[in-house]
Design an enzyme around this catalytic site. Structure first.
Site, PDB file in Angstrom:
ATOM      1  N   GLU A  49       0.771  -1.243  -0.033  1.00 46.71           N
ATOM      2  CA  GLU A  49       0.032  -0.045  -0.148  1.00 46.71           C
ATOM      3  C   GLU A  49       0.853   1.285   0.022  1.00 46.71           C
ATOM      4  OE1 GLU A  49      -3.123   0.243   3.206  1.00 46.71           O
ATOM      5  OE2 GLU A  49      -3.724   1.947   1.990  1.00 46.71           O
ATOM      6  N   CYS A 240      -6.966   0.831   2.580  1.00 46.92           N
ATOM      7  CA  CYS A 240      -7.724   1.800   2.796  1.00 46.92           C
ATOM      8  C   CYS A 240      -7.605   2.703   1.360  1.00 46.92           C
ATOM      9  CB  CYS A 240      -7.370   2.791   3.957  1.00 46.92           C
ATOM     10  SG  CYS A 240      -8.076   1.967   5.467  1.00 46.92           S
ATOM     11  N   ASN A 374     -12.184  -3.348   0.710  1.00 46.92           N
ATOM     12  CA  ASN A 374     -11.243  -3.655   1.282  1.00 46.92           C
ATOM     13  C   ASN A 374     -11.919  -3.936   2.934  1.00 46.92           C
ATOM     14  OD1 ASN A 374      -8.658  -3.580   2.791  1.00 46.92           O
ATOM     15  ND2 ASN A 374      -9.074  -1.390   3.379  1.00 46.92           N
ATOM     16  N   GLU A 375     -11.756  -2.998   3.870  1.00 48.48           N
ATOM     17  CA  GLU A 375     -12.483  -3.217   5.114  1.00 48.48           C
ATOM     18  C   GLU A 375     -13.771  -2.868   5.250  1.00 48.48           C
ATOM     19  OE1 GLU A 375      -9.541  -1.484   7.860  1.00 48.48           O
ATOM     20  OE2 GLU A 375      -8.400  -3.256   7.950  1.00 48.48           O
TER      21      GLU A 375
HETATM   22  O1  AHR Z   1      -2.261  -1.478   6.882  1.00 50.52           O
HETATM   23  C1  AHR Z   1      -2.628  -0.221   7.017  1.00 50.52           C
HETATM   24  C2  AHR Z   1      -4.462   0.251   7.085  1.00 50.52           C
HETATM   25  O2  AHR Z   1      -4.664  -0.788   7.844  1.00 50.52           O
HETATM   26  C3  AHR Z   1      -4.874  -0.380   5.516  1.00 50.52           C
HETATM   27  O3  AHR Z   1      -4.809   0.506   4.682  1.00 50.52           O
HETATM   28  C4  AHR Z   1      -6.289  -0.815   6.064  1.00 50.52           C
HETATM   29  O4  AHR Z   1      -7.042  -1.663   5.315  1.00 50.52           O
HETATM   30  C5  AHR Z   1      -6.190  -1.249   7.704  1.00 50.52           C
HETATM   31  O5  AHR Z   1      -7.088  -0.611   8.498  1.00 50.52           O
END
Ligand code: AHR
Length: 651
Positions: A49, A240, A374-375
Site C-alpha cells: 500500500e 484503505c 477492503n475493510e
Molecule cells: O495497513 C494499514 C491499514 O490498515 C490499511 O490501509 C487498512 O486496510 C487497515 O485498516
C-alpha cells in the site's frame, strides 16, 4: 515436622520436580507417511500500500516530488526564484500544468526552480542519474538552455550539467550524469541560462540503476527485499487507499496506466488520516501504477492480487450513506473490475489487452484472483458485492473472488460478514488483525475449527502490535508462533500477507512495518525475517504434528507445525519457544525409513524482547543457520528460550 510428614513433602517435591522436567520436553509425532492438505504456493505473500511513503518517495524510484506541478498547491516541493510563471495548457491533458522560466532582467540575477525531493533527494557517489524533462521554446525564444545542479544540505552545488533545447514543440530531453558525492538530502536546482524563455513540464530524476534497469523503475534495494521474501502472492494497491476518503479519492486503476506523464495525480489519504502524523505533501503520482504492479508480481514470482473498490468510500471516515454508490448505480465500478481482468489477461485484440501490450507486455499477466472491497462492513457491503460477483463469474468464471470480513478479527461486524460471504460463495475471505502479543499467543488455534467446506481464508492484513508499536523481536516471535496455525490449517488458510510493507523513517503514518528505509538505505525488520523463513520454506503439504494427539498451540509456550516439500524432498519443522527457558522437543517421524540425513537448523532468537533491526543497527537479530544431522526416525532438538526454529531435513 515428623518423619512421615517430611517423607510425604519430599515425595511431593520430587513428583513436582519430575513433572516440571517432563513438561519441559515435548514428544512430537510427525506423520510423514501420510502428507496432509496441500499448501498453496500463494500461502505467504506481500501486501503493498502507498502508506508511509511506500510508493512515491519509496519503492518508486522517482526522486522529484510534484514533478508536473499538478499538486493542488502547484509549487509544493519547489522553491522558485526569478521570473517563473505557472501555465496550464500543457501537453498532458490529465496533468496540464507546466512552468515558463524567463530572463530575470539582469545578467546577475537568476531565474530557476529547485526541488526538495522526498525528505531530500538521495544520491550516491559515482552512481548515474537520469534527468529528464519535457520542454519547448516559446515562439519568441530563439534559443533556450538550463543548468541542472545537485546541491547538498549545506547549499553547495556538487554536480552540474547543461541542457540545450532546440524545439518549439514539446519534446522529451534526457541527460545522464554521475553524482560526485553521496548526499541523502540533496536538492535538484535548475537555472535558466539563456536570454530566451523555456517551458518545462514533468521534471524527473531517477537513478539509472533501478530494479531490472527500467526507466520508470523501482528502487533496487527495496524491490530486492521483496524478491528475497519469496512471496507467493502480491496484493495491491492496499488497504484503505482502495476505498478513498471519499469516492473521488478512491484508487482508480485506469488512471494509473498508460504514459506516465499523463497519469492523473490522486491525493493520498494518508497525508491527513492521522493529524499527529500529518504530511501535506503526500500525493499519489501513480508512476508506480497497475502495469508496474503486475510487472513486479511477475518479477518476484508472486501471483498478482489486485483489490478494487466496491463503491463504498472508507466506512471509518464516512457516515452511513453519503460516500456510497447506490446499488443500482455500480455499473462503472463493475466495469472497472471487468476491464482490469481484461487489462491483465486479455489478448492484444481487446481494448485493455492492447493498452497492456502497448505498455510493453503483450503476454498476459495470468491474473487468477481479484478482491472486491477492503475493510467494509454492514449490509451495504454484501448488497454491493453481489452484482460484482455475478458479473465477474459470468464473464470470467475462472477468476477467484475475495470478499472482506471487515476491519476486525472478531466481533459483530466479523460475525455478520462471514455468513454473508458464505452465502455469496466468495472463494476467499479477507481477514485483518492488528492485535497485541497476547492475542497472537492465545490465537494460534484460531483456524483449527474453521469450517472446512466454506470459503478459504486470506489473512490479508496482520501484524502483532506491541504497546510501543515497534517492530521488536517479541512481535516477530509472536507472529512466527501464530503462523504455525496458518500452516497447520493450510486447507483453510490459503494466503497471508503481513501489513503494512514499507515505511520511510521520516515519513511514516503507521507502524510496525516490514521494511524501513531512508533516502539511501533500507533495513529488514525481524518480522521480515519471520516472513522470509516461512516464504522460503512453504512446502507442498502439511505434515500432521501432534503431541498426545493434539497440535502444539502454546502449551508451555511451544507452537509447532511441519510441512513436506515433495518436489524438493525436504521436511520443514517450524517450532517456536516463547517461554523463558530452554525446551526440548523429541520428534518421531512416522513412516520415515531409518537413515542418516543432513539438514539445517535456522534460528531467530534474542534475549532482548524489545530489540529492533534499525538503519543504524540492521543486523541486531538475524536468522542463524547451522548444519544438522538426523539419524534414524527420531530427532531430539533443544529450543533456546524465546526462539523461532526452523529445521530443514533433506530426505
Ligand atoms: O495497513 C494499514 C491499514 O490498515 C490499511 O490501509 C487498512 O486496510 C487497515 O485498516
Amino acid at each position: 515436622m515428623n518423619k512421615s510428614k517430611f517423607l510425604a513433602a519430599l515425595l511431593f517435591t520430587m513428583a513436582l520436580g519430575t513433572q516440571l522436567i517432563v513438561s519441559q520436553t515435548h514428544n512430537l509425532t510427525v506423520d510423514v507417511k501420510k502428507p496432509g492438505s496441500p499448501i498453496q504456493s500463494t500461502m505467504y505473500g506481500i501486501f503493498f500500500e502507498d502508506i508511509n511513503y511506500g510508493a512515491d518517495g519509496g519503492l518508486y524510484a522517482e526522486l522529484i516530488k510534484n514533478r508536473s506541478f499538478d499538486f493542488p498547491q502547484s509549487f509544493m516541493g519547489w522553491n522558485i526564484f526569478g521570473k517563473v510563471e505557472l501555465k496550464n495548457d500543457g501537453p498532458f491533458a490529465n496533468n496540464p500544468n507546466y512552468v515558463r522560466l524567463s530572463y530575470p532582467g539582469h545578467d546577475h540575477k537568476q531565474t530557476g526552480i529547485e526541488n526538495e525531493g522526498f525528505f531530500g533527494v538521495g544520491v550516491t557517489k559515482d552512481a548515474d542519474y537520469r534527468f529528464s524533462v519535457w520542454a519547448r521554446l516559446p515562439q519568441e525564444s530563439p534559443t533556450g538552455s538550463i543548468r541542472i545542479e545537485l546541491v547538498d544540505a549545506n547549499n553547495n552545488p556538487f554536480t552540474s550539467e547543461q541542457l540545450i533545447f532546440d524545439s518549439k514543440e514539446w519534446k522529451k530531453y534526457k541527460i545522464i550524469f554521475r553524482a560526485t558525492k553521496t548526499e541523502a538530502k540533496a536538492k535538484l536546482r535548475i537555472f535558466l541560462t539563456s536570454k530566451g524563455s523555456v517551458e518545462l513540464e514533468h521534471v524527473s530524476l531517477f537513478p539509472v540503476d533501478t530494479w531490472k534497469g527500467r526507466e520508470n523503475g523501482l528502487r533496487k534495494d527495496l524491490a530486492q527485499a521483496l524478491y528475497d521474501l519469496h512471496p507467493g502472492i502480491f496484493r495491491f494497491p492496499g488497504g484503505c487507499i482502495v476505498e478513498g476518503t471519499d469516492l473521488e479519492s478512491r484508487y482508480q486503476w485506469k488512471n494509473s496506466v498508460g504514459a506516465v506523464e499523463n497519469r492523473k495525480l490522486n491525493e493520498n489519504r494518508w497525508h491527513y488520516t492521522f493529524p499527529h502524523r500529518f504530511y501535506p505533501d503526500y500525493f499519489q503520482s501513480y508512476g508506480l501504477g497497475f502495469y508496474e504492479f503486475f510487472q513486479l508480481s511477475e518479477d518476484i514470482g508472486a501471483e498478482p492480487l489486485p483489490i478494487v473498490s466496491v463503491g463504498l468510500a472508507c466506512q471509518f471516515q464516512n457516515g452511513c450513506c453519503e460516500a456510497h454508490v447506490a446499488v443500482g448505480e455500480l455499473h462503472g465500478y463493475i466495469q472497472d473490475a471487468l476491464d482490469l481482468i481484461e487489462f491483465a489477461n486479455g489478448d492484444t485484440s481487446t481494448k485493455w489487452g492492447k493498452v497492456r501490450s502497448d505498455m510493453g507486455h503483450p503476454q498476459p499477466f495470468h491474473l487468477k484472483f481479484i478482491g472486491v472491497g477492503n475493510e467494509q462492513w454492514g449490509p451495504e457491503y454484501p448488497e454491493r458485492l453481489e452484482p460484482f460477483i455475478k458479473a465477474i463469474r459470468a464473464k470470467y468464471p475462472e477468476i477467484k473472488i475475495i470478499g472482506s470480513s471487515g476491519p476486525d478479527s472478531e466481533g459483530d461486524k466479523f460475525n455478520y460478514l462471514w455468513p454473508e460471504m458464505k452465502r455469496l460463495k466468495v472463494d476467499l475471505v479477507d481477514e485483518h488483525f492488528y492485535r497485541p502479543e497476547s492475542w497472537f499467543l492465545t490465537g494460534a488455534g484460531r483456524y483449527d475449527n474453521y469450517d472446512r467446506k466454506g470459503p478459504k481464508v486470506f489473512a490479508g492484513e496482520y501484524a502483532c502490535h506491541p504497546k510501543n508499536r515497534k517492530n521488536n523481536f517479541e512481535s516477530a516471535l509472536c507472529e512466527a508462533a501464530f503462523m504455525t496455525g496458518f500452516e497447520r490449517n493450510a486447507d483453510v488458510v490459503q494466503m497471508c500477507t503481513y501489513a503494512p510493507l514499507f515505511a520511510h523513517v521520516e515519513g511514516w503514518q503507521w507502524r510496525p512495518d516490514l521494511i524501513w528505509f531512508d533516502n539511501l538505505h533500507s533495513v529488514r525488520s525481524v518480522n521480515y525475517y519471520v516472513q522470509q523463513l516461512y516464504g522460503m520454506h512453504v512446502g507442498t503439504n502439511v505434515l500432521k504434528t501432534l503431541e498426545n494427539k493434539l497440535p502444539l498451540t502454546g502449551q508451555n509456550g511451544i507452537y509447532a507445525s511441519s510441512a513436506i516439500d515433495k518436489n524438493k524432498n525436504e521436511i520443514y519443522l517450524k517450532i517456536a519457544n516463547t517461554a523463558n527457558e530452554t525446551k526440548k522437543a523429541n520428534y518421531t517421524f512416522n513412516g520415515l525409513k531409518k537413515a542418516v540425513r543432513t539438514g539445517t537448523h535456522i534460528v531467530l532468537k534474542s534475549d532482548n524482547l524489545d530489540i529492533e533491526n534499525t538503519l543504524e543497527n540492521p543486523n541486531a537479530v538475524l536468522p542463524v543457520t547451522n548444519e544438522i544431522t538426523v539419524s534414524g526416525n527420531t530427532f531430539e532438538v533443544e529450543l533456546a528460550p524465546k526462539s523461532f526454529n526452523l529445521f530443514v531435513i533433506r530426505l
